[in-house]
Design a protein around this motif. Sequence first.
Motif, mmCIF file in Angstrom:
data_model
loop_
_atom_site.group_PDB
_atom_site.id
_atom_site.type_symbol
_atom_site.label_atom_id
_atom_site.label_comp_id
_atom_site.label_asym_id
_atom_site.label_seq_id
_atom_site.Cartn_x
_atom_site.Cartn_y
_atom_site.Cartn_z
ATOM 1 N N ASP A 1 0.854 -1.192 0.000
ATOM 2 C CA ASP A 1 0.000 0.000 0.000
ATOM 3 C C ASP A 1 0.891 1.242 0.000
ATOM 4 O O ASP A 1 1.581 1.537 0.972
ATOM 5 C CB ASP A 1 -0.901 0.003 1.236
ATOM 6 N N ALA A 2 0.896 1.967 -1.085
ATOM 7 C CA ALA A 2 1.738 3.166 -1.215
ATOM 8 C C ALA A 2 1.180 4.027 -2.339
ATOM 9 O O ALA A 2 0.329 3.586 -3.130
ATOM 10 C CB ALA A 2 3.186 2.781 -1.514
ATOM 11 N N ASP A 3 1.637 5.255 -2.410
ATOM 12 C CA ASP A 3 1.204 6.172 -3.469
ATOM 13 C C ASP A 3 2.115 5.987 -4.686
ATOM 14 O O ASP A 3 3.171 6.615 -4.803
ATOM 15 C CB ASP A 3 1.255 7.617 -2.972
ATOM 16 N N TRP A 4 1.695 5.134 -5.594
ATOM 17 C CA TRP A 4 2.510 4.803 -6.758
ATOM 18 C C TRP A 4 2.475 5.882 -7.838
ATOM 19 O O TRP A 4 3.108 5.737 -8.885
ATOM 20 C CB TRP A 4 2.078 3.460 -7.332
ATOM 21 N N THR A 5 1.739 6.960 -7.603
ATOM 22 C CA THR A 5 1.755 8.084 -8.548
ATOM 23 C C THR A 5 2.865 9.068 -8.206
ATOM 24 O O THR A 5 3.102 10.024 -8.955
ATOM 25 C CB THR A 5 0.404 8.831 -8.529
ATOM 26 N N ALA A 6 3.555 8.856 -7.069
ATOM 27 C CA ALA A 6 4.622 9.769 -6.638
ATOM 28 C C ALA A 6 5.944 9.376 -7.297
ATOM 29 O O ALA A 6 6.461 8.276 -7.059
ATOM 30 C CB ALA A 6 4.760 9.730 -5.123
ATOM 31 N N PRO A 7 6.526 10.242 -8.133
ATOM 32 C CA PRO A 7 7.786 9.897 -8.810
ATOM 33 C C PRO A 7 8.915 9.563 -7.842
ATOM 34 O O PRO A 7 9.757 8.716 -8.141
ATOM 35 C CB PRO A 7 8.111 11.153 -9.625
ATOM 36 N N THR A 8 8.936 10.211 -6.664
ATOM 37 C CA THR A 8 10.023 9.927 -5.719
ATOM 38 C C THR A 8 9.944 8.498 -5.199
ATOM 39 O O THR A 8 10.970 7.822 -5.040
ATOM 40 C CB THR A 8 9.986 10.910 -4.537
ATOM 41 N N LEU A 9 8.723 8.017 -4.932
ATOM 42 C CA LEU A 9 8.563 6.633 -4.465
ATOM 43 C C LEU A 9 9.006 5.657 -5.549
ATOM 44 O O LEU A 9 9.777 4.727 -5.287
ATOM 45 C CB LEU A 9 7.116 6.360 -4.076
ATOM 46 N N VAL A 10 8.515 5.854 -6.762
ATOM 47 C CA VAL A 10 8.878 4.955 -7.861
ATOM 48 C C VAL A 10 10.388 4.987 -8.091
ATOM 49 O O VAL A 10 11.025 3.949 -8.333
ATOM 50 C CB VAL A 10 8.111 5.329 -9.148
ATOM 51 N N SER A 11 10.992 6.168 -7.995
ATOM 52 C CA SER A 11 12.446 6.298 -8.174
ATOM 53 C C SER A 11 13.194 5.465 -7.151
ATOM 54 O O SER A 11 14.154 4.749 -7.475
ATOM 55 C CB SER A 11 12.864 7.766 -8.050
ATOM 56 N N ARG A 12 12.760 5.541 -5.877
ATOM 57 C CA ARG A 12 13.441 4.797 -4.820
ATOM 58 C C ARG A 12 13.216 3.287 -4.965
ATOM 59 O O ARG A 12 14.131 2.491 -4.714
ATOM 60 C CB ARG A 12 12.971 5.291 -3.448
ATOM 61 N N VAL A 13 12.012 2.897 -5.367
ATOM 62 C CA VAL A 13 11.743 1.474 -5.557
ATOM 63 C C VAL A 13 12.603 0.916 -6.694
ATOM 64 O O VAL A 13 13.202 -0.163 -6.575
ATOM 65 C CB VAL A 13 10.245 1.237 -5.834
ATOM 66 N N ILE A 14 12.666 1.634 -7.791
ATOM 67 C CA ILE A 14 13.502 1.174 -8.909
ATOM 68 C C ILE A 14 14.965 1.115 -8.478
ATOM 69 O O ILE A 14 15.679 0.150 -8.780
ATOM 70 C CB ILE A 14 13.318 2.102 -10.133
ATOM 71 N N GLY A 15 15.411 2.134 -7.742
ATOM 72 C CA GLY A 15 16.781 2.119 -7.240
ATOM 73 C C GLY A 15 17.041 0.926 -6.337
ATOM 74 O O GLY A 15 18.097 0.275 -6.420
ATOM 75 N N ARG A 16 16.074 0.630 -5.477
ATOM 76 C CA ARG A 16 16.222 -0.512 -4.568
ATOM 77 C C ARG A 16 16.293 -1.826 -5.349
ATOM 78 O O ARG A 16 17.081 -2.724 -5.020
ATOM 79 C CB ARG A 16 15.040 -0.559 -3.592
ATOM 80 N N GLU A 17 15.476 -1.955 -6.399
ATOM 81 C CA GLU A 17 15.487 -3.178 -7.203
ATOM 82 C C GLU A 17 16.792 -3.314 -7.991
ATOM 83 O O GLU A 17 17.303 -4.418 -8.179
ATOM 84 C CB GLU A 17 14.280 -3.203 -8.143
ATOM 85 N N ILE A 18 17.337 -2.198 -8.454
ATOM 86 C CA ILE A 18 18.629 -2.250 -9.151
ATOM 87 C C ILE A 18 19.711 -2.731 -8.194
ATOM 88 O O ILE A 18 20.545 -3.583 -8.549
ATOM 89 C CB ILE A 18 18.983 -0.861 -9.734
ATOM 90 N N LEU A 19 19.709 -2.221 -6.965
ATOM 91 C CA LEU A 19 20.706 -2.648 -5.982
ATOM 92 C C LEU A 19 20.489 -4.105 -5.568
ATOM 93 O O LEU A 19 21.448 -4.840 -5.319
ATOM 94 C CB LEU A 19 20.652 -1.723 -4.767
ATOM 95 N N ARG A 20 19.219 -4.535 -5.513
ATOM 96 C CA ARG A 20 18.928 -5.945 -5.238
ATOM 97 C C ARG A 20 19.527 -6.811 -6.354
ATOM 98 O O ARG A 20 20.151 -7.845 -6.104
ATOM 99 C CB ARG A 20 17.418 -6.157 -5.156
#
Length: 532
Positions: A109-128
């Motif tokens: 549950d999160a605000d997936w319309t927020a570019p900052t959230l999506v940016s951090r999630v993508i960054g986290r997946e790249i590091l994973r």
Amino acid sequence: MNNIAQLTFKGVTAVQDMHERIADVKALIEQRLNLDEYTENVRPVTLNQSNVLRICLLAGLSDKSKRVIDEATTSLTLSRTPYATTFFTKSNIGDLFEALLKLRYHDVDADWTAPTLVSRVIGREILRGHDILLKEGAIDEWLTYMPLRGGRSLSAIPELNLLIGQYENGMDATLDINSRNIANTQILIAGTTGSGKSNLISVLINQIRSASSDTNFPVNFLLFDYKGEFSDPANADWLQRFDTDRSAILNPIERPLPFTPFKDFSDRPINEVNLYATSLSTALCAISPATISSNMDNRLSEAIINAYKKQSLKPITFKQVLDEYKALLSVKKRDEVDSVVSVLSQLVRNNIFAEEDKIDLMKNCYIINLGGFEKDGIMAKAIVYFVISKLNAIYEKLPKQAVNEDRVEIRHFTIIDEAHYMLSFENKPLQNLIAVGRNKGMSIILATQNMESFKSKHFDFYANAQYPLIMRQQQQNDAVLKDLFGVSGGALQEIKQAIAGLEKGELITKDAANMALGIGKHWQKIKVTHLI
């Protein structure tokens, strides 16, 4: 509320220092792809950063473990640099990324319309993915994914809107260099030592390469490194930001530059050789600090023509020119060293060029290390002059650049730091590069210490520049400022005060919109992104 169905990649930016974080994975993949040894003029594969980031992102999203938005994600620091324009569009890979993100985070549950959230999630997946790929055998498993280039569809011409920093109001400062409405793409930088010129040049190269190297229209560059800082092994990490490596560095002190600087006139009329000989003679005379008489100049032209005739109009060498020049002297004077013999002898002795082309300057990125030469000396001037002459010869054979409804193709950038050493004489190749090269997709970045260097009796470089970028100056030229910004009186004094107050990494540039409308300030101040 979970809005993941509305997920988009608009406004998504990279995590700060991501290139450094994935450097070890990039090195491992390249090691796996490349041979142990290469012949002299064959370069190893260098992956662009976008490909490595994509591989890491896919590897991360392949992990089926349960996802949460934890501190490891929220603590990531974002840069202001967006991903390359093709990162989510090339080969329609964005559809796959979106599907995998929705699959892995469907119950978060999160605000997936927020570019900052999506940016951090993508960054986290790249590091994973980075961590997964470092496991033994993982590189071989994932190496099967490599994006394909495909055809050169005109719709794929990349948008080169270079993000160089922020305006005073915090808005992004960009330079549009390939829209159809841009008159030309020449960039001039004027700034004293310590003003931040090298960082600005690096930002420009980084943005050009980030936007294009992953496309079917990559923009390569040639950088004349006067201070040797870009060639310094201590700064090797800079090259990663340009999607290249140390194989790009050419050092004429260690070995000749792998091409001939002379034109090939095979199957061309002799009158073309005559014209070329005259301009070449003028150039050789101009780079000499000594006075060269008109008789010497004429004799040098004749020597060049004679050398070409003996070579059946194929490319010649400086040694052949020197021999033909001496042959035109009287027997008594052949052992004397006049100004022309002195220049030619230095060029022969230093052996700075090969006798044949072993590389194509357009097909890769190159940095020519001039750090070992006197900046205002004959060798440095000769190298820059003849390399630009070589680029002109390549440009002449190219068709016009590709064009679509919105953008034009940029093929190549030539970058000259400390350019004032090449602006003080009639430098025809440099002028041609600016005046003619633009129709072939060739552009230039000239950097010098003082803005008046760009305007001389030989050529008005300001008149041909789309973007003059003025950094901290040792002195200001009122006439140049009046011409450049269309100001006088109080407005002139205001802009002079603004330039005088610039800190390191800040610049003043034209506000084209206000200048066209005749309203407001004709300039804007930019804080340049810190990159190196």
